[in-house]
Write a protein that holds these residues in place. Structure first.
Motif, PDB file in Angstrom:
ATOM      1  N   ARG A  13       0.850  -1.168   0.012  1.00 50.01           N
ATOM      2  CA  ARG A  13       0.222   0.028   0.037  1.00 50.01           C
ATOM      3  C   ARG A  13       0.827   1.238   0.076  1.00 50.01           C
ATOM      4  O   ARG A  13       0.650   2.019  -0.807  1.00 50.01           O
ATOM      5  N   GLU A  14       1.987   1.028   0.755  1.00 48.21           N
ATOM      6  CA  GLU A  14       2.865   2.362   0.744  1.00 48.21           C
ATOM      7  C   GLU A  14       3.699   2.563  -0.481  1.00 48.21           C
ATOM      8  O   GLU A  14       3.760   3.475  -1.015  1.00 48.21           O
ATOM      9  N   CYS A  17       1.307   4.028  -2.996  1.00 49.49           N
ATOM     10  CA  CYS A  17       1.162   5.442  -2.764  1.00 49.49           C
ATOM     11  C   CYS A  17       2.360   6.495  -3.256  1.00 49.49           C
ATOM     12  O   CYS A  17       2.410   7.315  -3.649  1.00 49.49           O
ATOM     13  N   ALA A  20       2.550   6.696  -6.909  1.00 55.22           N
ATOM     14  CA  ALA A  20       1.351   8.080  -7.277  1.00 55.22           C
ATOM     15  C   ALA A  20       2.119   9.332  -7.093  1.00 55.22           C
ATOM     16  O   ALA A  20       1.966  10.186  -7.870  1.00 55.22           O
ATOM     17  N   VAL A 102      -4.894   2.674  -6.180  1.00 53.44           N
ATOM     18  CA  VAL A 102      -4.492   4.016  -5.643  1.00 53.44           C
ATOM     19  C   VAL A 102      -4.958   4.973  -6.666  1.00 53.44           C
ATOM     20  O   VAL A 102      -4.761   5.022  -7.695  1.00 53.44           O
ATOM     21  N   THR A 104      -6.054   8.787  -7.120  1.00 52.00           N
ATOM     22  CA  THR A 104      -5.456  10.408  -6.671  1.00 52.00           C
ATOM     23  C   THR A 104      -6.023  11.641  -7.397  1.00 52.00           C
ATOM     24  O   THR A 104      -6.804  11.175  -8.613  1.00 52.00           O
ATOM     25  N   GLU A 116      -3.688  15.021  -3.759  1.00 51.20           N
ATOM     26  CA  GLU A 116      -3.743  13.994  -2.712  1.00 51.20           C
ATOM     27  C   GLU A 116      -4.416  12.430  -3.143  1.00 51.20           C
ATOM     28  O   GLU A 116      -4.761  12.426  -4.134  1.00 51.20           O
ATOM     29  N   VAL A 117      -4.181  11.649  -2.262  1.00 55.32           N
ATOM     30  CA  VAL A 117      -4.876  10.162  -2.452  1.00 55.32           C
ATOM     31  C   VAL A 117      -6.226  10.369  -1.893  1.00 55.32           C
ATOM     32  O   VAL A 117      -6.435  10.832  -0.800  1.00 55.32           O
ATOM     33  N   VAL A 120      -7.679   4.120  -1.461  1.00 56.70           N
ATOM     34  CA  VAL A 120      -6.464   3.011  -1.779  1.00 56.70           C
ATOM     35  C   VAL A 120      -7.226   1.896  -1.340  1.00 56.70           C
ATOM     36  O   VAL A 120      -8.181   1.377  -0.369  1.00 56.70           O
TER      37      VAL A 120
END
Length: 122
Positions: A13-14, A17, A20, A102, A104, A116-117, A120
């Motif tokens: 997940r990180e 992001c 992105a 993700v 955005t 911004e995200v 997710v």
């Protein structure tokens, strides 16, 4: 990313992001300063989309010119064009990395092009 070996290591997940963020950095800084007019806004938007979609893990990019802001800036300025900044477009991206999606956006918030995200999944 191997989530099992180090509990403090970033997970998928990180990583998604992060990907992105890389794409936003590219779209913003690669095109900042590009000459832009109401007549060229569509072609620049398509070029931005196609360039960013070439990057790994990028599923889709949508760049929507903000014609009202662009026309106002050209009218107020000394030339028939302006330099592209985030105030002249709304951007949406979908990134898919290791099974994580993700979503955005970049839109004007209180006079600032906020990136911004928004979602997710996975």
């Amino acid at each position: 990313m191997d989530e099992g070996s180090d509990p403090d290591a970033p997970g998928d997940r990180e990583g998604a992001c992060f990907e992105a963020g890389v794409k936003f950095g590219t779209i913003y800084h690669q095109f900042a300063g590009t000459p832009l007019s109401p007549d060229s806004a569509d072609s620049l938007a398509r070029a931005m989309e196609e360039a960013i979609e070439n990057q790994p893990h990028c599923e889709s990019v949508t760049v929507e010119p903000r014609y009202d802001e662009l026309e106002r800036a050209v009218e107020e300025g000394p030339a028939s064009y302006v330099e592209w900044t985030g105030r002249f477009a709304d951007v949406r991206m979908t990134i898919r990395y290791e099974g994580v999606e993700v979503r955005t956006r970049m839109a004007m918030t209180e006079g600032y092009p906020l990136m911004e995200v928004t979602d997710v999944r996975g």
